[in-house]
Design a protein around this motif. Sequence first.
Motif, short mmCIF file in Angstrom:
data_model
loop_
_atom_site.label_atom_id
_atom_site.label_comp_id
_atom_site.label_asym_id
_atom_site.label_seq_id
_atom_site.Cartn_x
_atom_site.Cartn_y
_atom_site.Cartn_z
N HIS A 1 0.83 -1.21 0.00
CA HIS A 1 0.00 0.00 0.00
C HIS A 1 0.87 1.26 0.00
CE1 HIS A 1 -3.40 -2.63 0.56
NE2 HIS A 1 -2.77 -3.18 1.58
N HIS A 2 1.98 1.23 0.73
CA HIS A 2 2.90 2.38 0.71
C HIS A 2 3.49 2.57 -0.68
CE1 HIS A 2 3.63 1.80 5.30
NE2 HIS A 2 2.46 2.35 5.05
N PHE A 3 3.82 1.47 -1.34
CA PHE A 3 4.33 1.57 -2.70
C PHE A 3 3.29 2.18 -3.64
CE2 PHE A 3 4.49 -0.46 -6.94
CZ PHE A 3 5.63 0.17 -7.42
N LEU A 4 2.07 1.68 -3.59
CA LEU A 4 1.01 2.19 -4.47
C LEU A 4 0.72 3.66 -4.18
CD1 LEU A 4 -1.39 -0.89 -4.45
CD2 LEU A 4 0.13 -0.14 -6.32
N GLU A 5 0.77 4.04 -2.91
CA GLU A 5 0.56 5.43 -2.56
C GLU A 5 1.65 6.32 -3.18
OE1 GLU A 5 -0.63 7.85 1.42
OE2 GLU A 5 0.98 6.39 1.63
N GLN A 6 2.89 5.85 -3.16
CA GLN A 6 3.98 6.62 -3.75
C GLN A 6 3.90 6.67 -5.27
OE1 GLN A 6 6.09 8.74 -2.13
NE2 GLN A 6 4.54 8.22 -0.59
N GLY B 1 -4.86 1.24 1.89
CA GLY B 1 -4.72 0.07 2.74
C GLY B 1 -5.98 -0.37 3.47
N THR B 2 -7.12 0.25 3.17
CA THR B 2 -8.35 -0.19 3.82
C THR B 2 -8.93 -1.43 3.14
OG1 THR B 2 -9.64 1.43 2.56
CG2 THR B 2 -8.97 2.06 4.77
N ARG B 3 -8.44 -1.73 1.95
CA ARG B 3 -8.78 -2.97 1.23
C ARG B 3 -7.49 -3.64 0.79
NH1 ARG B 3 -13.79 -4.08 -1.87
NH2 ARG B 3 -15.38 -2.87 -0.86
N SER B 4 -7.52 -4.95 0.73
CA SER B 4 -6.36 -5.71 0.26
C SER B 4 -6.34 -5.77 -1.26
CB SER B 4 -6.42 -7.14 0.80
OG SER B 4 -6.32 -7.13 2.19
N VAL B 5 -5.18 -6.04 -1.80
CA VAL B 5 -5.02 -6.22 -3.25
C VAL B 5 -5.37 -7.67 -3.56
CG1 VAL B 5 -3.44 -6.11 -5.20
CG2 VAL B 5 -3.16 -4.51 -3.30
N ASN B 6 -6.48 -7.88 -4.26
CA ASN B 6 -6.86 -9.24 -4.66
C ASN B 6 -6.21 -9.58 -6.01
OD1 ASN B 6 -8.47 -8.09 -6.71
ND2 ASN B 6 -10.31 -8.14 -5.45
N SER B 7 -6.39 -10.80 -6.45
CA SER B 7 -5.71 -11.24 -7.69
C SER B 7 -6.16 -10.44 -8.91
CB SER B 7 -5.92 -12.73 -7.92
OG SER B 7 -7.28 -13.04 -8.02
N GLU B 8 -7.43 -10.10 -8.99
CA GLU B 8 -7.92 -9.31 -10.13
C GLU B 8 -7.29 -7.92 -10.14
OE1 GLU B 8 -12.06 -7.34 -11.82
OE2 GLU B 8 -12.18 -8.87 -10.28
N MET B 9 -7.23 -7.31 -8.98
CA MET B 9 -6.64 -5.97 -8.88
C MET B 9 -5.13 -6.03 -9.12
SD MET B 9 -7.60 -2.99 -8.59
CE MET B 9 -6.75 -1.46 -8.51
N LEU C 1 5.36 -9.01 -2.43
CA LEU C 1 5.03 -7.92 -1.52
C LEU C 1 3.55 -7.93 -1.16
CD1 LEU C 1 6.24 -5.45 -0.10
CD2 LEU C 1 5.72 -4.12 -2.15
N ILE C 2 2.70 -8.25 -2.12
CA ILE C 2 1.26 -8.37 -1.83
C ILE C 2 1.05 -9.48 -0.79
CG2 ILE C 2 -0.98 -9.06 -2.77
CD1 ILE C 2 -0.11 -7.68 -5.41
N GLU C 3 1.67 -10.62 -1.01
CA GLU C 3 1.54 -11.73 -0.07
C GLU C 3 2.07 -11.34 1.30
OE1 GLU C 3 2.45 -15.82 -1.38
OE2 GLU C 3 3.01 -14.85 -3.27
N TYR C 4 3.24 -10.70 1.32
CA TYR C 4 3.86 -10.28 2.56
C TYR C 4 2.96 -9.31 3.33
CZ TYR C 4 7.39 -8.35 5.75
OH TYR C 4 8.09 -7.93 6.86
N SER C 5 2.36 -8.38 2.61
CA SER C 5 1.50 -7.36 3.22
C SER C 5 0.22 -7.93 3.79
CB SER C 5 1.17 -6.26 2.21
OG SER C 5 2.33 -5.59 1.78
#
Length: 111
Positions: free
Chosen positions: A13-18, A53-61, A82-86
């Motif tokens: 989420h921090h990466f996507l925000e940046q 970060g209020t929603r997780s990144v699912n496979s489609e996203m 990173l998605i899995e780690y987060s």
Amino acid sequence: MKTPDIFEFLNVHHFLEQIYVYRKSIESGFSYQRWADEMGIKDRSYLRQIVTGTRSVNSEMSEKLESNIRFTDLELQYFRALIEYSTADSKSQRDELGKKLVSLIKQKESV
């Protein structure tokens, strides 16, 4: 402002925000709506919730983001890890994924 380096992040989420902040700084009129439109997402608030970060990144996203951000092969491996780690549920899972992230960082440094 330089393009965010995914290997400097341990939270997707921090990466996507940046990425959002970076694109907003270099593209006139860039917004969550425009980014959502680029990826075929009907609801910009859904994208915003993922970025904040209020929603997780699912496979489609994940697939939509991967196409939109256009990662190198190594960056793509890191992004997926990173998605899995987060979103890891257990400490042991985070530890394993953390090792994978470190390994990918080392690969990047050796290139």
